[in-house]
Design an enzyme around this catalytic site. Structure first.
Site, mmCIF file in Angstrom:
data_model
loop_
_atom_site.group_PDB
_atom_site.id
_atom_site.type_symbol
_atom_site.label_atom_id
_atom_site.label_comp_id
_atom_site.label_asym_id
_atom_site.label_seq_id
_atom_site.Cartn_x
_atom_site.Cartn_y
_atom_site.Cartn_z
ATOM 1 N N CYS A 164 63.847 58.170 87.077
ATOM 2 C CA CYS A 164 64.738 57.434 88.406
ATOM 3 C C CYS A 164 65.940 57.718 88.594
ATOM 4 O O CYS A 164 66.456 58.033 87.032
ATOM 5 C CB CYS A 164 64.681 55.527 88.061
ATOM 6 S SG CYS A 164 65.733 55.019 89.933
ATOM 7 N N ASP B 162 53.252 47.010 52.387
ATOM 8 C CA ASP B 162 53.564 46.603 54.078
ATOM 9 C C ASP B 162 54.121 45.158 53.544
ATOM 10 O O ASP B 162 53.036 44.035 53.831
ATOM 11 C CB ASP B 162 52.364 46.140 54.236
ATOM 12 C CG ASP B 162 52.894 46.490 55.932
ATOM 13 O OD1 ASP B 162 53.266 46.432 56.356
ATOM 14 O OD2 ASP B 162 51.523 46.136 56.649
ATOM 15 N N LYS C 80 50.451 58.146 55.694
ATOM 16 C CA LYS C 80 49.689 56.720 57.322
ATOM 17 C C LYS C 80 48.444 56.907 56.874
ATOM 18 O O LYS C 80 48.036 57.686 57.242
ATOM 19 C CB LYS C 80 50.828 56.409 58.091
ATOM 20 C CG LYS C 80 51.672 56.256 57.904
ATOM 21 C CD LYS C 80 53.106 55.332 57.445
ATOM 22 C CE LYS C 80 52.104 53.528 57.586
ATOM 23 N NZ LYS C 80 53.273 53.731 59.084
ATOM 24 N N CYS D 79 64.544 49.988 91.589
ATOM 25 C CA CYS D 79 65.470 49.412 93.290
ATOM 26 C C CYS D 79 64.832 50.422 93.934
ATOM 27 O O CYS D 79 65.788 50.986 94.860
ATOM 28 C CB CYS D 79 66.658 50.795 92.429
ATOM 29 S SG CYS D 79 66.872 52.223 91.391
ATOM 30 N N GLU E 256 52.206 57.155 44.864
ATOM 31 C CA GLU E 256 52.200 55.653 44.726
ATOM 32 C C GLU E 256 51.883 55.021 45.912
ATOM 33 O O GLU E 256 52.013 55.261 47.311
ATOM 34 C CB GLU E 256 54.097 55.121 45.162
ATOM 35 C CG GLU E 256 54.532 55.627 44.025
ATOM 36 C CD GLU E 256 55.658 55.114 43.834
ATOM 37 O OE1 GLU E 256 56.680 53.863 44.185
ATOM 38 O OE2 GLU E 256 57.205 56.106 43.262
#
Length: 670
Positions: free
Chosen positions: A419, A115, A309, A404, A111
């Site tokens: 970090c 969208d 896709k 930071c 099928e």
């Protein structure tokens, strides 16, 4: 003819003409004739309000105002699909499902992947009773009044339909209608809509249903779910839905092998641009429902379906700058800021650069013209250099945290920089608290991500245990916080103390411990103290727990800060122990016995049989091995599974055989 019969005949005739026009695109009367009959019906209904029917064609114009859209739990969960991008992905998927089923005799339904905005519509006795958005798959928003204005969705169905069923589909905005809407906005000097998909989705949440009725929305249906369905395959289901009055695209095809699937994909990759609506791929489903049931689901997706896709469109634009974002685990993600460009119907301003290796591989530099594509990513990504800026200089990846300023680390074998300032870096602290309060974790009502950031900024929380000491008077002075919202927030925090252990474990934010892993650990260890004392070997021996997850769990419980937070949470009454529901029928009759359940059964569902096995001390495995003790076989068991069980000398038992092993009443919740 009496008035009631006349009204009823007009309604049925107009329903039929609606179906011919909007679902079949084959009208049998002119627009003028249709409008004349509709006007006649409106006048009769006004004169005889005693014959009012909310499902009359006259009610399509809307007019209902919905201030707040109620959240409803889906009776049948709406799963997302796994994606594939190549022939090799599809071939790998087929090998997996053939191995799982023990059969290479498979048909597929192909099928087009529409969208739009996913919708689940429930019909009872042939009448549309509710329409719910996909939401998170578990629950969504009730948009029934708005959906009823979409003319291609029948208010009543006809034919051989079950007493109750849900039908799934995509609500779309055809390209022509979208362009017309945008032209009208441009003529007024207003901002046009960004793309058809978002506009369709946004339309469903308009408060005035009469405004929804003015938009040229359409609905393409593709899946029926319910009890006692009068068909046994996906392809038959599509035809049945058409016969009942639904708009089911005719492009679907039954494929007898994966080669025919690939032919379908190749054709529509070229011809999709001829369609009146947007499509971004093809959905391939195992056709037979018995095989679908046997394949089942992962935590997120059906094993029996996959989406292919189409390759994304590319755009060229200028890379203006690079930002570095800090996630809740400390992972650094570089994000490109771009000269705005149109890509696949949207304006793109930012794109992912993934990590330092990707930047170095592409040698991407500020000022370059780059190729951008969507490629299935949530945000677009840069895939190459279109043209080098002669004045650009090589990109130097940052060495210190942008928030930071702690020096970044990169572990051997990992692509991302981190970090290490886990307890002092603001985005990490905020991110962990946001994860803790999220729907699938502690689900704290009245508290959102922005409010968490506000609480941290105002020094009211420094970790998620601080939430339980918040007071209403501390919250009211905050921006956009009134008495009622402050009360709701505090009440929501208190209610989270009822959340079960497996979700609490997920909420703690241990790296690599997602929903499914948290459930397995909670089920195995029963409480947080047992988990905290587990060794590397203990953890690895737990089903589906690998070395990476085990190491992360060990590191989490070796940290004193984490132990202090957990002790504090215990003091607030958070559930750190799995509550075992006492089942008076449970036994240890099947202790340490491993079962594989395969096929279709007459008396009980597979889930009921699996539950009975586990409640009596047994274990259910998904595939046959030398460790399997019994194969519980129903109809349509795969021949390869039968052959393997026979070869290994594993005892094959029937549903009736199993019922003699344990009391039949154990299969019920009596």
């Amino acid at each position: 003819m009496e008035i009631k019969a006349l009204i009823q005949n007009l309604r049925e005739e107009l329903h039929r003409h609606n179906y011919n026009y909007y679902a079949l695109d084959a009208p049998t009367i002119s627009d003028f004739e249709f409008d004349t009959k509709l006007k006649q019906l409106q006048e009769l209904e006004l004169q005889h309000p005693e014959f009012f029917d909310e499902n009359s064609p006259t009610q399509r114009v809307g007019g209902t105002i919905t201030k707040n859209f109620q959240t409803l739990v889906h009776e049948h969960r709406m799963y997302s699909l796994d994606n594939s991008y190549s022939k090799e992905d599809l071939l790998d998927w087929e090998v997996k499902i053939q191995k799982f089923l023990g059969s290479d005799s498979l048909q597929y339904t192909c099928e087009l992947k529409y969208d739009g905005a996913s919708i689940s519509i429930t019909y009872e006795n042939g009448i549309l009773v509710k329409a719910v958005t996909r939401g998170d798959g578990i629950q969504g928003d009730d948009v029934t009044n708005n959906v009823k204005t979409i003319k291609s969705i029948p208010l009543k169905v006809t034919g051989n339909f079950p007493k109750k069923f849900d039908i799934r589909g995509e609500i779309i905005l055809p390209i022509e209608g979208f362009e017309k809407m945008n032209q009208e906005l441009l003529d007024k000097g207003e901002q046009p809509y960004s793309n058809p998909r978002n506009t369709a989705s946004g339309s469903l949440k308009l408060q005035d249903s009469s405004e929804v009725a003015k938009r040229p929305l359409d609905c393409l249906l593709y899946f029926i779910i319910g009890e006692d369905l009068p068909f046994t395959t996906q392809f038959e289901g599509l035809q049945a839905a058409r016969n009942w009055g639904f708009k089911v695209p005719t492009q679907s095809r039954l494929a007898n092998n994966i080669e025919e699937v690939l032919e379908f994909i190749a054709y529509w990759d070229v011809h999709r641009h001829d369609l009146p609506y947007e499509t971004d791929g093809v959905v391939i489903k195992v056709n037979d429902f018995n095989q679908q049931n046997e394949l089942g689901y992962t935590a997120k997706s059906p094993r029996w379906a996959i989406a292919y896709k189409f390759k994304s469109e590319q755009a060229r634009t200028i890379l203006k700058s690079i930002d570095y974002q800090v996630g809740r685990t400390g992972a650094i993600t570089p994000v490109a800021n771009l000269e705005p460009v149109q890509l696949a119907g949207t304006i793109v301003k930012r794109a992912s650069l993934h990590n330092a290796d990707q930047i170095a591989k592409l040698d991407v530099r500020i000022g370059d013209e780059v190729f951008v594509e969507k490629g299935g990513e949530i945000i677009p990504k840069i895939v190459g250099i279109a043209q080098r800026n002669t004045h650009s200089t090589p990109t130097e990846y940052i060495s210190h945290c942008p928030e930071c300023h702690t020096e970044l680390i990169r572990k051997e074998g990992e692509a991302q920089h981190y970090c290490p300032n886990f307890y002092g870096c603001p985005p990490q602290i905020i991110g962990r608290i946001q994860h803790y309060i999220s729907r699938k974790a502690m689900d704290i009502e009245g508290l959102g991500g922005e409010t968490v950031a506000l609480l941290f900024k105002n020094e009211l929380v420094k970790d998620y245990s601080d939430l339980y000491e918040l007071k209403i008077e501390q919250l009211i002075p905050l921006e956009r916080m009134a008495q009622k919202s402050a009360e709701n927030l505090v009440n929501g925090i208190q209610k989270s103390k009822e959340v079960p252990f497996e979700r609490v474990l997920f909420a703690l934010g241990i790296r690599y411990v997602g929903e499914t892993v948290a459930k397995k650990l909670a089920h195995h260890y029963k409480n947080i103290d047992a988990l905290a004392q587990a060794s590397m070997m203990d953890l690895i021996l737990v089903d589906e727990i690998g070395e990476r997850i085990a190491q992360s769990v060990l590191e989490f419980f070796e940290n004193e800060n984490n132990i202090k937070i957990i002790e504090r949470l215990k003091g607030f009454g958070i559930q750190f122990e799995r509550v075992e529901i006492y089942n008076p029928n449970a036994t240890t009759l099947l202790q340490d016995k491993i079962f594989v359940v395969s096929g279709v059964f007459e008396q009980f569902s597979r889930d009921e049989l699996k539950k009975a096995i586990e409640e009596n001390g047994g274990k259910v495995a998904s595939s046959i091995s030398s460790k399997t003790d019994f194969v519980l076989a129903g109809d349509n068991m795969g021949p390869a599974k039968l052959e393997k069980a026979t070869k290994l000398g594993i005892k094959i038992i029937s549903e009736n055989d199993f019922c003699t092993m344990i009391a039949k009443s154990h299969l019920h919740n009596d």
